[in-house]
Design an enzyme around this catalytic site. Sequence first.
Site, mmCIF file in Angstrom:
data_model
loop_
_atom_site.group_PDB
_atom_site.id
_atom_site.type_symbol
_atom_site.label_atom_id
_atom_site.label_comp_id
_atom_site.label_asym_id
_atom_site.label_seq_id
_atom_site.Cartn_x
_atom_site.Cartn_y
_atom_site.Cartn_z
ATOM 1 N N ASN A 39 0.789 -1.233 0.000
ATOM 2 C CA ASN A 39 0.000 0.000 0.000
ATOM 3 C C ASN A 39 0.819 1.280 0.000
ATOM 4 O OD1 ASN A 39 0.754 -0.361 2.658
ATOM 5 N ND2 ASN A 39 -1.090 0.545 3.479
ATOM 6 N N GLU A 59 3.850 -5.484 11.925
ATOM 7 C CA GLU A 59 3.078 -4.243 11.767
ATOM 8 C C GLU A 59 1.843 -4.610 10.963
ATOM 9 O OE1 GLU A 59 3.945 -1.562 13.281
ATOM 10 O OE2 GLU A 59 5.944 -2.210 13.896
ATOM 11 N N CYS A 67 -3.054 1.374 6.855
ATOM 12 C CA CYS A 67 -3.290 0.678 8.117
ATOM 13 C C CYS A 67 -3.845 1.627 9.176
ATOM 14 C CB CYS A 67 -2.003 0.037 8.602
ATOM 15 S SG CYS A 67 -0.643 1.211 8.716
ATOM 16 N N GLU A 119 8.256 0.298 14.723
ATOM 17 C CA GLU A 119 9.156 0.943 13.774
ATOM 18 C C GLU A 119 9.279 2.397 14.209
ATOM 19 O OE1 GLU A 119 6.881 0.117 10.279
ATOM 20 O OE2 GLU A 119 8.078 -1.637 9.816
HETATM 21 P P1 NAD Z 1 -0.815 -9.792 3.293
HETATM 22 O O1 NAD Z 1 -0.591 -10.217 4.676
HETATM 23 O O2 NAD Z 1 -1.727 -10.562 2.428
HETATM 24 O O3 NAD Z 1 0.572 -9.692 2.472
HETATM 25 C C1 NAD Z 1 1.705 -9.041 2.999
HETATM 26 C C2 NAD Z 1 2.953 -9.721 2.486
HETATM 27 O O4 NAD Z 1 3.026 -11.045 3.010
HETATM 28 C C3 NAD Z 1 3.041 -9.847 0.990
HETATM 29 O O5 NAD Z 1 4.369 -9.591 0.585
HETATM 30 C C4 NAD Z 1 2.677 -11.304 0.751
HETATM 31 O O6 NAD Z 1 3.185 -11.835 -0.466
HETATM 32 C C5 NAD Z 1 3.309 -11.966 1.956
HETATM 33 N N1 NAD Z 1 2.768 -13.269 2.321
HETATM 34 C C6 NAD Z 1 1.539 -13.768 2.065
HETATM 35 N N2 NAD Z 1 1.397 -14.988 2.618
HETATM 36 C C7 NAD Z 1 2.563 -15.270 3.231
HETATM 37 C C8 NAD Z 1 3.036 -16.390 4.013
HETATM 38 N N3 NAD Z 1 2.273 -17.455 4.245
HETATM 39 N N4 NAD Z 1 4.284 -16.311 4.535
HETATM 40 C C9 NAD Z 1 5.063 -15.227 4.341
HETATM 41 N N5 NAD Z 1 4.668 -14.167 3.593
HETATM 42 C C10 NAD Z 1 3.435 -14.181 3.056
HETATM 43 O O7 NAD Z 1 -1.273 -8.293 3.445
HETATM 44 P P2 NAD Z 1 -2.041 -7.409 2.422
HETATM 45 O O8 NAD Z 1 -3.458 -7.792 2.417
HETATM 46 O O9 NAD Z 1 -1.285 -7.359 1.162
HETATM 47 O O10 NAD Z 1 -1.847 -5.988 3.154
HETATM 48 C C11 NAD Z 1 -2.826 -5.317 3.802
HETATM 49 C C12 NAD Z 1 -2.627 -5.411 5.292
HETATM 50 O O11 NAD Z 1 -1.388 -4.797 5.683
HETATM 51 C C13 NAD Z 1 -3.707 -4.623 6.021
HETATM 52 O O12 NAD Z 1 -4.177 -5.361 7.106
HETATM 53 C C14 NAD Z 1 -2.962 -3.371 6.475
HETATM 54 O O13 NAD Z 1 -3.560 -2.719 7.550
HETATM 55 C C15 NAD Z 1 -1.621 -3.926 6.785
HETATM 56 N N6 NAD Z 1 -0.615 -2.835 6.863
HETATM 57 C C16 NAD Z 1 -0.067 -2.532 8.089
HETATM 58 C C17 NAD Z 1 0.842 -1.479 8.198
HETATM 59 C C18 NAD Z 1 1.460 -1.114 9.526
HETATM 60 O O14 NAD Z 1 2.485 -0.434 9.531
HETATM 61 N N7 NAD Z 1 0.893 -1.518 10.652
HETATM 62 C C19 NAD Z 1 1.199 -0.746 7.069
HETATM 63 C C20 NAD Z 1 0.621 -1.095 5.848
HETATM 64 C C21 NAD Z 1 -0.289 -2.145 5.761
#
Ligand code: NAD
Length: 484
Positions: A156, A253, A286, A466
Amino acid sequence: MHTSTSQLVSEMIIGGEVVRDASGPSMTHHYAATGEPNGEVPLGGAPEVAAAVAAAKDATAAWEALGPVERRNRLARLAEVVESWGDRFEAVSSAETGIPRQGFKWRLKLACEWIRTYVGYADKVGGDITASADDGTLEYTRLEPYGVVGIIITWNSPLLSLCMKIPAALAAGNTVVVKPSELTPYTPALFGRACLEAGIPPGVVNIVVGGAEAGEALTVHPDVEKISFTGGIATATAMMRSGAALVKPFCFELGGKSAYIVLPDADIDLAVTLASKEMSNAGQSCKFGSRLFVHDAVYPEYREKLVAAVGGVVVGDPEDESTMMGPLVTRAAQHRVLDFVDGARGRGDGTLLLGGGRPEVPEKFHNGYFVEPTVFEEVDPASPLGQEEIFGPVFGMFRFTDEEQMLRDVNSTRFGLSNYVHTRDLRTATRLAANLKSGTVYVNDANRRNPGAPFGGFRGSGIGSEGGRAGLDEFLRKKTIGIA
Ligand code: NAD
């Protein structure tokens, strides 16, 4: 076709080498504003992860030997390179995510500030004298890098996500293998090149583009000593399971369901402006304050102004400087959000006040992944609309009179990332800040990402931080040494 496609190059950086072939299948990447293909993205898997971890492991000695002062200098140079490549990062980022250019400029500035924060920490890692015992024993601590750290991020805000993790990890003396989201392969590749340009030695920063399989391979790799992850709660849970056998440490995060709390003495115009500005990434943040808790005394005024502001958000061409909100990242995300909105209406989670469908956009964008800025009111705090992270441009309004009940409702979700209090009264501000269960609370402000302050979530929003010294400490482990 948009103007930036020619700048989109999908590649990996492993041991300083550019890798364009991958063991996995390739994925067609689409421009979110039109649905047209941007190009093919070769996906790496376990073989590329293994090569990158080996390269990172080999590079640890050279990175350590450079010493803190020279590591600091290379990170300072990295900030200069990223800044001077700002136009390239902007074009690539806008083309790969559909983030409007208007919304990218502050992200670039902020990303450079994050790097520079850790430039400042690189030569100040330190340690403590823990005891000088009566028998003359000297005890002290060394703060040591983990070695190879795995960095798994989402899509994002790719440049900012990279800069919130990598500079801190490098300042602490680690080398990294980065597994970005397959939805944003281009910015990380450019960032990998920027690291080399800045004189960060080959193998210190490795970029492996891939999907869940690559992320899983990194998580279970025995030479990866820690994982720092930004993404969703379901993935974090799966990673904890995968890493359990190795007792892998994680920094997580995760998502949020942040709230604005608007008190009777609030600056209503400010509260409305800050909330509507959050639409800049189509609600895909997020920290997005998706729940608006507004006191009964100011509810009518806030409601009227919010509807006017959110209704006035200019949605459309990400390349147009006047565009305030672009598309969602994929067609799947668009459908998920539209389905969620339909479900909320069907269940009666709240009353739809604005939006809820696809916006009017010029014909060229009819296949784009747009969703109208949407507002519900009279939302049931316990409903899915009141509890779930939607990750789309959807606000829910809640009217309150009783502060205690409001706090119970705000604190009732499984998340605890951020909250935003709007009041002019210091006592009210500090009382609410103390009682909100979230990693950050901002008063008369929103969505700030000060790199000098720790940012992290409570409960389902994450583990660890972070930013600031805490963000450096995530990448250090403590060793106690006693000399008798
Ligand atoms: P996601 O968890 O689906 O994917 C995140 C990453 O994890 C990707 O690179 C993906 O390829 C990888 N991944 C997927 N399955 C995996 C596995 N089994 N093992 C290891 N890696 C794996 O997240 P998303 O839906 O792409 O992102 C949205 C989420 O991220 C939302 O919940 C958002 O709030 C959160 N987010 C949090 C922050 C923060 O700083 N707290 C910042 C941005 C986004």
